[in-house]
Design a protein around this motif. Sequence first.
Motif, PDB file in Angstrom:
ATOM      1  N   ILE A 129       0.902  -5.793  -5.307  1.00 57.33           N
ATOM      2  CA  ILE A 129       1.831  -4.674  -5.475  1.00 57.33           C
ATOM      3  C   ILE A 129       1.710  -3.760  -4.272  1.00 57.33           C
ATOM      4  N   GLY A 130       2.759  -3.026  -3.978  1.00 55.45           N
ATOM      5  CA  GLY A 130       2.684  -2.066  -2.889  1.00 55.45           C
ATOM      6  C   GLY A 130       3.979  -1.321  -2.704  1.00 55.45           C
ATOM      7  N   GLY A 131       3.961  -0.432  -1.732  1.00 55.98           N
ATOM      8  CA  GLY A 131       5.143   0.358  -1.420  1.00 55.98           C
ATOM      9  C   GLY A 131       4.849   1.272  -0.262  1.00 55.98           C
ATOM     10  N   GLU A 132       5.847   2.042   0.119  1.00 56.29           N
ATOM     11  CA  GLU A 132       5.692   2.984   1.213  1.00 56.29           C
ATOM     12  C   GLU A 132       6.022   4.386   0.714  1.00 56.29           C
ATOM     13  N   SER A 133       5.257   5.374   1.191  1.00 58.24           N
ATOM     14  CA  SER A 133       5.505   6.777   0.901  1.00 58.24           C
ATOM     15  C   SER A 133       5.476   7.026  -0.616  1.00 58.24           C
ATOM     16  N   ALA A 134       6.585   7.504  -1.190  1.00 59.01           N
ATOM     17  CA  ALA A 134       6.619   7.696  -2.640  1.00 59.01           C
ATOM     18  C   ALA A 134       6.378   6.393  -3.385  1.00 59.01           C
TER      19      ALA A 134
END
Length: 325
Positions: A168-173
């Motif tokens: 899982i992951g993401g950027e910023s918010a």
Amino acid sequence: MDNPYLVPAGQPLASLTRPDAISASTRAVNQGLAKTLALMTPPAGLAEMRDAYVKGLLGLPASPKSPRARRMAIDGPAGPIELRVFVPDDVRGVYLHIHGGGWIAGSNDTWDEQLELFGREAGMVAVSLDYRLAPEHPAPAAVEDCVAVASWLIEHAGREFGTSWLSIGGESAGSNLAALTLLRLRDLGQGSAYRAASLLFGCFDLSLTPSVYRAQAAPFVSLEAMRQFTAAFAGGTDLRDPAISPLYADLHGLPPALFSVGSVDPLLDDSLFMHMRWQAAGNDSYLAVYPGGTHGFNSFAGELAAAGNRGIATFLAMIRRQAHA
């Protein structure tokens, strides 16, 4: 892990954060961004801002749309949740991607190029979701949508994609939401389902860290902007409530995480603090600091962006290999 910007144990952080560590090409990228932003007229309202953001018209480029993407929808807590899916030729795992945009903007179709890279280099099926946005839907709406998709993958990834190895992951918010999703899953007894987390220039303390307060004329995440973003997402929730600020949560029982951030990003402290708290809770944690990287640095052309995106793919592949060694 082969990443020149990874901070090894015992190496002074200053080697990556001091001004003379910034390459000439990165300085040129940052100067070009500053000129672009100086000529830009701010959108008139929220709807206009959202439209400009997803079209890459606010200084942060949007990835070209890929013809390889397919769309599907699953049931969510407030209606269907749209997923954008990339399946590589060689499937080795699944990466659940949560987009950024200050919790108030963004969509699941602005990161196609990077998600395809994760497929080519790490064998990750990429699943990117559209979650409910603030301020119309403050917390916990976005978290609930992310947990719904994460739970769906736990149950269905093997049948849909031929693998049950999940990351899982993401950027910023999106990094904030990824961390909150992992905490929710752990508390639901599903803490071991996700084996790796890529947390890219995330906001983990909505009451804001010192680097945010000290930032001057920062692109995309000025102090004023951060106050607007966090207030919209929090609604009436205290900004240091662990339900929205994972820096204050009990972080035990979480998977290996890679924290990636630029050295001039106002959210630098968020990654530094969260990296150490992740380790202190007994989890494996890796920190990559990119000299001269602004917020959103991995979306621009140049060597630093390429290194940042490749670093995430390398991390996912490494953790996947370790699990099957």
